[in-house]
Design an enzyme around this catalytic site. Structure first.
Site, PDB file in Angstrom:
ATOM      1  N   TYR A 159      10.698  57.840   6.191  1.00  0.00           N
ATOM      2  CA  TYR A 159       9.847  58.289   5.086  1.00  0.00           C
ATOM      3  C   TYR A 159       9.047  57.113   4.505  1.00  0.00           C
ATOM      4  O   TYR A 159       7.846  57.214   4.270  1.00  0.00           O
ATOM      5  CB  TYR A 159      10.706  58.947   3.993  1.00  0.00           C
TER       6      TYR A 159
ATOM      7  N   GLY B 215      11.764  61.544  12.410  1.00  0.00           N
ATOM      8  CA  GLY B 215      12.855  61.238  11.481  1.00  0.00           C
ATOM      9  C   GLY B 215      12.300  60.692  10.184  1.00  0.00           C
ATOM     10  O   GLY B 215      11.704  59.619  10.159  1.00  0.00           O
TER      11      GLY B 215
ATOM     12  N   LYS C 163      30.979  43.054  14.860  1.00  0.00           N
ATOM     13  CA  LYS C 163      31.005  44.444  14.409  1.00  0.00           C
ATOM     14  C   LYS C 163      32.461  44.852  14.247  1.00  0.00           C
ATOM     15  O   LYS C 163      33.339  44.312  14.925  1.00  0.00           O
ATOM     16  CB  LYS C 163      30.332  45.331  15.472  1.00  0.00           C
TER      17      LYS C 163
ATOM     18  N   GLY D 204      13.970  59.935   7.264  1.00  0.00           N
ATOM     19  CA  GLY D 204      15.097  59.552   6.420  1.00  0.00           C
ATOM     20  C   GLY D 204      14.770  58.315   5.603  1.00  0.00           C
ATOM     21  O   GLY D 204      13.620  58.080   5.221  1.00  0.00           O
ATOM     22  N   HIS D 205      15.794  57.498   5.353  1.00  0.00           N
ATOM     23  CA  HIS D 205      15.615  56.312   4.503  1.00  0.00           C
ATOM     24  C   HIS D 205      14.494  55.411   4.996  1.00  0.00           C
ATOM     25  O   HIS D 205      13.704  54.909   4.213  1.00  0.00           O
ATOM     26  CB  HIS D 205      16.917  55.506   4.470  1.00  0.00           C
ATOM     27  N   VAL D 206      14.420  55.219   6.305  1.00  0.00           N
ATOM     28  CA  VAL D 206      13.417  54.310   6.845  1.00  0.00           C
ATOM     29  C   VAL D 206      12.128  55.069   7.196  1.00  0.00           C
ATOM     30  O   VAL D 206      11.027  54.651   6.814  1.00  0.00           O
ATOM     31  CB  VAL D 206      13.947  53.568   8.099  1.00  0.00           C
TER      32      VAL D 206
HETATM   33  P1  NAD Z   1      18.667  58.426   8.021  1.00  0.00           P
HETATM   34  O1  NAD Z   1      19.917  59.112   8.436  1.00  0.00           O
HETATM   35  O2  NAD Z   1      18.374  58.230   6.573  1.00  0.00           O
HETATM   36  O3  NAD Z   1      17.391  59.134   8.671  1.00  0.00           O
HETATM   37  C1  NAD Z   1      17.366  59.705   9.933  1.00  0.00           C
HETATM   38  C2  NAD Z   1      16.485  60.935   9.848  1.00  0.00           C
HETATM   39  O4  NAD Z   1      16.302  61.471  11.149  1.00  0.00           O
HETATM   40  C3  NAD Z   1      17.107  62.052   8.997  1.00  0.00           C
HETATM   41  O5  NAD Z   1      16.156  62.511   8.065  1.00  0.00           O
HETATM   42  C4  NAD Z   1      17.474  63.124  10.038  1.00  0.00           C
HETATM   43  O6  NAD Z   1      17.392  64.427   9.510  1.00  0.00           O
HETATM   44  C5  NAD Z   1      16.420  62.887  11.103  1.00  0.00           C
HETATM   45  N1  NAD Z   1      16.787  63.366  12.433  1.00  0.00           N
HETATM   46  C6  NAD Z   1      17.986  63.353  13.058  1.00  0.00           C
HETATM   47  N2  NAD Z   1      17.911  63.863  14.290  1.00  0.00           N
HETATM   48  C7  NAD Z   1      16.615  64.215  14.467  1.00  0.00           C
HETATM   49  C8  NAD Z   1      15.893  64.803  15.533  1.00  0.00           C
HETATM   50  N3  NAD Z   1      16.490  65.163  16.671  1.00  0.00           N
HETATM   51  N4  NAD Z   1      14.574  64.997  15.388  1.00  0.00           N
HETATM   52  C9  NAD Z   1      13.947  64.660  14.241  1.00  0.00           C
HETATM   53  N5  NAD Z   1      14.585  64.111  13.178  1.00  0.00           N
HETATM   54  C10 NAD Z   1      15.893  63.890  13.291  1.00  0.00           C
HETATM   55  O7  NAD Z   1      18.715  57.003   8.773  1.00  0.00           O
HETATM   56  P2  NAD Z   1      17.829  55.729   8.467  1.00  0.00           P
HETATM   57  O8  NAD Z   1      18.612  54.786   7.625  1.00  0.00           O
HETATM   58  O9  NAD Z   1      16.461  56.149   8.058  1.00  0.00           O
HETATM   59  O10 NAD Z   1      17.763  55.071   9.925  1.00  0.00           O
HETATM   60  C11 NAD Z   1      16.929  55.624  10.929  1.00  0.00           C
HETATM   61  C12 NAD Z   1      17.179  54.893  12.242  1.00  0.00           C
HETATM   62  O11 NAD Z   1      16.911  53.503  12.076  1.00  0.00           O
HETATM   63  C13 NAD Z   1      18.624  54.971  12.755  1.00  0.00           C
HETATM   64  O12 NAD Z   1      18.611  54.978  14.155  1.00  0.00           O
HETATM   65  C14 NAD Z   1      19.235  53.660  12.269  1.00  0.00           C
HETATM   66  O13 NAD Z   1      20.316  53.255  13.082  1.00  0.00           O
HETATM   67  C15 NAD Z   1      18.064  52.719  12.394  1.00  0.00           C
HETATM   68  N6  NAD Z   1      18.120  51.563  11.496  1.00  0.00           N
HETATM   69  C16 NAD Z   1      18.196  51.743  10.156  1.00  0.00           C
HETATM   70  C17 NAD Z   1      18.241  50.624   9.314  1.00  0.00           C
HETATM   71  C18 NAD Z   1      18.312  50.778   7.814  1.00  0.00           C
HETATM   72  O14 NAD Z   1      18.096  49.795   7.100  1.00  0.00           O
HETATM   73  N7  NAD Z   1      18.585  51.969   7.280  1.00  0.00           N
HETATM   74  C19 NAD Z   1      18.216  49.325   9.868  1.00  0.00           C
HETATM   75  C20 NAD Z   1      18.102  49.179  11.263  1.00  0.00           C
HETATM   76  C21 NAD Z   1      18.058  50.314  12.070  1.00  0.00           C
END
Ligand code: NAD
Length: 350
Positions: A190, A184, A80, A186-188
């Site tokens: 939804y 949550g 990292k 977000g990207h994942v």
């Molecule tokens: P993102 O930022 O797109 O989505 C996170 C969502 O959570 C957002 O919509 C945000 O508004 C919401 N949120 C934040 N705090 C909140 C709360 N207290 N209560 C309810 N909702 C809340 O992130 P992502 O890419 O969807 O990733 C989500 C999680 O998965 C993160 O912890 C990330 O580290 C982990 N992750 C993501 C990936 C990836 O490919 N994107 C891979 C491995 C792990």
């Protein structure tokens, strides 16, 4: 600041500090273990309070990547990078090029990628001085759709596959009518909700953004829940897809779900909570196992692979979880501890 006595130091193979006066770059790269292959992990830019906080982060995150890669059967190790500074104020193209020179100096032992504060465009700038970058172009998607380089669809598909296998294991049912709380959207989150809806699950959703909740209510017939109330939702599965440490001493007794399976990193505020969940009869899918779809995606994009091979590899997350669950029952050990031991068997014996 001591490294070898640091509480997060875990026999990391290399911890390198880099400073470039001209661009103001101050960065640390930690390579935890390369027994299985070169270390891969994102580069994070964050306004750390001080260099001690940055060191803490890079040691912890690089170690986590070793376990994640080992459990996903990737020929990769864990590493990292962190850049000290506020990405909105201190980042410049020249700084990113300087970071590329730092990555190059690691001689291929560390491959970088995006993380918080670092975008694809930044990685491309780093790529002007090093070939040891990833996540900048995508050839295929796991479902044969058009690839845009975003690993989130693969992460969501992996979490879905793992969640489904966990429900079958613990509740002896498919997803029809199973109540899932998605925290949550977000990207994942939804995308996970979409998969679940398509397989007949009943969704309870929350986010800090009301429009994200409204979209899930409209598209998936989900029940809207306020962020602070999600732990009290009467559901079968809790899928944390927002921030880390959502399972902590304040929330653990409120969670009535029998399965916890979600995308967030570092879901347990403390490792010891794994045992609390086991004693409560809750099946916990270790976070770095179930959310590995994204890193599996990046791995396949780097090789001469195919969409089918990538998909099969992501689907393998379900088998890995079942192996963990079986051993957990046999040994009466929490799933997070079992997962750590299997990962160590893989990367320490190479
Ligand atoms: P993102 O930022 O797109 O989505 C996170 C969502 O959570 C957002 O919509 C945000 O508004 C919401 N949120 C934040 N705090 C909140 C709360 N207290 N209560 C309810 N909702 C809340 O992130 P992502 O890419 O969807 O990733 C989500 C999680 O998965 C993160 O912890 C990330 O580290 C982990 N992750 C993501 C990936 C990836 O490919 N994107 C891979 C491995 C792990």
């Amino acid at each position: 600041m001591s490294v070898f006595d640091h509480k997060e130091f875990d026999n990391h193979e290399q911890v390198a500090f880099f400073s470039d006066k001209q661009t103001g770059l101050q960065a640390i790269i930690a390579v935890h273990n390369t027994n299985l292959g070169p270390s891969l992990g994102g580069c994070r830019m964050w306004p750390y309070a001080d260099s001690a906080e940055a060191l803490n982060d890079v040691l912890r995150l690089s170690r986590g990547m070793t376990y994640k890669a080992a459990m996903a059967q990737l020929k990769l190790g864990g590493g990292k990078a962190v850049i000290l500074g506020d990405p909105r104020k201190h980042k410049s193209p020249e700084m990113m090029r300087a970071m590329g020179r730092f990555v190059e100096q690691m001689g291929g032992r560390y491959i970088t990628a995006e993380d918080s504060g670092i975008a694809v465009s930044d990685i491309k700038l780093m790529g002007e001085s090093t070939q040891h970058i990833s996540g900048v172009s995508a050839k295929y998607r796991y479902d044969g759709g058009e690839a845009d380089g975003n690993p989130a669809p693969s992460t969501a598909f992996g979490v879905f596959t793992g969640l489904k296998a966990s429900v079958e294991y613990a509740l002896k049912t498919d997803l029809k009518g199973v109540r899932v709380a998605v925290q949550g959207l977000g990207h994942v989150g939804y995308r996970l909700a979409k998969h679940l809806h398509e397989h007949g699950a009943k969704l309870f959703v929350t986010d800090i953004y009301e429009d994200s909740i409204a979209r899930a209510v409209e598209e998936f017939g989900a029940v809207a829940v306020a962020p602070r109330d999600i732990f009290d939702a009467e559901v079968d599965v809790y899928a944390p897809c927002a921030m880390g440490a959502s399972i902590n001493h304040n929330t653990i007794e409120r969670i009535s779900a029998k399965v916890i399976a979600g995308a967030a990193n570092n879901q347990l505020a403390e490792e010891s909570l794994g045992e609390v969940l086991r004693q409560k009869g809750v099946l916990y899918a270790p976070d770095y196992v179930i959310n590995a779809g994204g890193v599996i995606d990046i791995y396949h994009q780097r090789m001469l692979s195919t969409a089918e091979a990538m998909r099969a590899h992501i689907e393998g997350i379900a088998d890995t979880l079942l192996e963990i669950y079986t051993r957990s029952e046999q040994n009466q050990q929490p799933t997070n501890v079992v997962s750590n031991s299997i990962a160590e068997e893989r990367f320490l014996t190479e």
